[in-house]
Design a protein around this motif. Structure first.
Motif, PDB file in Angstrom:
ATOM      1  N   UNK A 227      32.185  41.551  44.706  1.00 60.94           N
ATOM      2  CA  UNK A 227      32.868  40.113  44.940  1.00 60.94           C
ATOM      3  C   UNK A 227      33.829  40.192  43.511  1.00 60.94           C
ATOM      4  N   UNK A 228      33.281  40.583  42.985  1.00 54.15           N
ATOM      5  CA  UNK A 228      34.564  40.414  41.473  1.00 54.15           C
ATOM      6  C   UNK A 228      35.436  41.223  41.515  1.00 54.15           C
ATOM      7  N   UNK A 229      35.807  42.103  42.751  1.00 59.55           N
ATOM      8  CA  UNK A 229      37.060  42.271  42.524  1.00 59.55           C
ATOM      9  C   UNK A 229      38.630  42.123  43.045  1.00 59.55           C
ATOM     10  N   UNK A 230      39.162  42.437  42.874  1.00 61.02           N
ATOM     11  CA  UNK A 230      40.477  41.324  43.119  1.00 61.02           C
ATOM     12  C   UNK A 230      41.610  42.242  42.851  1.00 61.02           C
ATOM     13  N   UNK A 231      41.571  42.853  44.569  1.00 57.10           N
ATOM     14  CA  UNK A 231      42.854  43.198  44.351  1.00 57.10           C
ATOM     15  C   UNK A 231      44.086  42.977  45.089  1.00 57.10           C
ATOM     16  N   UNK A 232      43.872  41.765  44.514  1.00 52.48           N
ATOM     17  CA  UNK A 232      45.424  41.142  44.644  1.00 52.48           C
ATOM     18  C   UNK A 232      46.575  41.474  43.668  1.00 52.48           C
TER      19      UNK A 232
END
Length: 585
Positions: A227-232
């Motif tokens: 949930x905390x991961x931001x791949x953008x």
């Protein structure tokens, strides 16, 4: 009645010299404006001028692969290393092969040398991990506790890894028999449509975001990481890749797809990259699938792959997918609908030749068929390069001063034309080198500076050839204006032949050498091309304009074109009405 005589037109070579000079001025202003617009006012410096760290890595054969050290593997290894060091945010790094078994990695100042050493000295990690769940690559908001929290009836997105396509929203049962050809067809780029969440009654509290498919099957701590991961963002992908690459193969991870569109929670490694014996891109003309990637496994790897695909086939999407993870990033995520036995598999679906070859290289050499040891590690200080550059600039200034003294002493007024042409050439060279830094990564190193200094002689030689042709015409008894036009064709041919030889030498040197010598060859070739541009579009039009000025046309003693000093013959006479002819040698 006699026809009226037509007025003689000026030779085509005279043209409109003023317009040509204006075009050159506009080009110079445009290049300088491009420098200010891009915010780059100085050329990009190489490691020898900016400082940094240089590693020399020697390739070693792995057990069972005695012939792995070859040109293809070395280039692939260099490409992987370049992606890895650039993943640290080092866009100015240089990775290149040298000889048959060495790779040179140059990392400029400002990078953690210890971290870079670990990156380039470690074999790339490739593994096949089962997909636990997948969702969009953006950061997922934390779900709020609610007694009426609804589930989601969604489908995971992934690449198809079976010859039999599963219907959307249905689960495929495992096949009792292995594939007849020992490989499965996979649609690597085909995306399954996601089903919309089933509407539910309106709860008393706001509903929580839908849980990704399979979320209940993963540990809460791993779900929280996902949930905390931001791949953008590039930073988010880099941080996730570094963390995933440093995780034990037996532990689950969260990872981003290379383009950042999706993020995954992945289980332990089921098949390691070392179990892949080879992969290649092939064009399938028989079944009309276009470009596909064929994988082959070792005997042990084939058994592992058969086991994991058999287990995945019994699960619902997206847990029937496996993620192909290279250095902590998911490069492909095919889905499976039956066990793939026989030690081989085929990945298909929407590939171009380039994307198929890229994936084949990643699968074949992601774990590098070579191991490397660091033979040498050198710290290059900017002070050392600065001292060498200072000495080189002094040498160049001395050489330029001697050229100027010679031109003034021998050609007098014509020296102004030569100096103006050298100034235009210097402006064009500087601005183009500055703009090529961010455009193609060109870095100005010491050999490149040497190439620019050598170019001064080449450029001055072109002026001398043209001036001598004009003086030869004056010695024959012609006035300056026809001498300028008659001397140009002969000088033009000599200049083109001379510059072609120099450019050919630079091109050959650039093709057969590596490293910093290529910088010398590139600069020499660039300045040679600019020499032709300056002589044709600046020096020649300028001489045409000056030939109309009394100081030069009357042969002033300080013009450099005094007929008496040149030992000119009496003026030539021609028959009335005979037009001057210009022949090219």
């Amino acid at each position: 009645m006699a026809a009226p005589k037509k007025g003689r037109r000026a030779p085509a070579s005279q043209g409109h010299p003023g317009r040509t000079l204006i075009l050159v001025l506009i080009a110079m202003v445009g290049l300088v404006g491009g420098m200010f617009y891009s915010g780059t006012l100085t050329p990009r410096l190489g490691i020898d001028l900016a400082g940094g760290t240089s590693f020399t890595l020697a390739a070693q054969n792995q057990p069972g692969k005695p012939n792995a050290i070859n040109e293809t593997n070395m280039k692939t290894a260099a490409g992987i290393m370049e992606r890895r060091v650039n993943g640290l945010g080092v866009t100015e790094s240089e990775v290149q092969t040298q000889g048959s078994n060495h790779i040179i990695v140059n990392i400029p100042k400002g990078t953690d040398a210890k971290q870079a050493r670990q990156q380039v000295g470690t074999t790339a990690q490739l593994g096949f991990r089962p997909v636990l769940t997948t969702t969009a690559g953006t950061k997922t908001p934390e779900p709020k506790p609610s007694p009426s929290q609804g589930g989601a009836n969604g489908k995971g997105k992934g690449d198809k890894a079976s010859g039999d396509k599963a219907q959307p929203g249905t689960q495929q049962s495992p096949s009792a028999k292995p594939t007849t050809q020992g490989r499965a067809v996979t649609d690597s780029l085909k995306k399954a449509p996601s089903a919309k969440p089933t509407p539910s009654a309106k709860p008393s509290t706001p509903p929580a975001p839908p849980a990704p498919p399979g979320a209940a099957d993963i540990p809460p701590a791993l779900q929280k990481q996902l949930n905390a991961l931001d791949c953008s963002t590039k930073e988010g992908r880099a941080a996730a890749g570094e963390k995933a690459a440093n995780t034990k193969p037996s532990d689950p991870i969260v990872a981003c797809k290379q383009d950042g569109a999706q993020k995954y929670a992945l289980g332990p490694v089921g098949v390691e990259g070392t179990d892949v014996s080879g992969a290649k891109a092939v064009f399938d003309s028989q079944q009309g699938q276009g470009w596909i990637v064929q994988m082959d496994f070792t005997s042990e790897g084939g058994k592992k792959f058969g086991d994991i695909t058999g287990k995945l086939a019994a699960k619902a999407p997206p847990q029937n997918q496996f993620g192909i993870v290279l250095d902590g990033a998911v490069v492909s995520s095919p889905s499976v609908d039956k066990a793939i036995m026989g030690g081989g598999a085929t990945i298909s679906g929407g590939f171009t030749q380039q994307t198929a070859e890229d994936l084949g290289n990643m699968l074949s050499y992601g774990a590098l068929p070579l191991s490397f040891k660091i033979d040498d590690e050198t710290t290059v200080t900017a002070a050392l390069g600065g001292e060498q550059l200072h000495a080189g600039l002094i040498a160049g200034a001395i050489g330029l001063a001697l050229v100027v003294i010679y031109l003034v002493a021998y050609y007098r007024g014509l020296a102004l034309v030569a100096l103006a042409s050298l100034g235009v050439s210097a402006v064009l060279t500087y601005t183009i080198m500055t703009l090529l830094g961010p455009a193609i990564g060109f870095a100005l190193n010491l050999p490149a500076v040497c190439g620019a200094i050598v170019a001064i002689g080449i450029t001055a030689d072109s002026f001398i050839v043209y001036f001598e042709r004009i003086r030869d015409e004056i010695r024959e008894g012609r006035t300056l204006r026809p001498a300028v036009e008659r001397g140009w064709p002969r000088a033009r041919r000599t200049i083109l032949v001379s510059d072609f030889v120099s450019f050919l030498a630079a091109a050959v040197l650039f093709a057969v050498t590596v490293g910093k010598v290529q910088g010398f060859a590139f600069t020499l070739g660039l300045t040679t091309v600019l020499d032709v541009v300056v002589v044709f579009f600046f020096t020649k039009p300028l001489m045409t304009l000056l030939a109309r000025r009394k100081f030069f046309s009357d042969g002033h003693s300080w013009s450099g074109l005094d007929p008496k000093r040149l030992g000119a013959k009496p003026p030539l006479r021609r028959r009335r009405g005979a037009a001057p002819t210009t022949k090219e040698a």
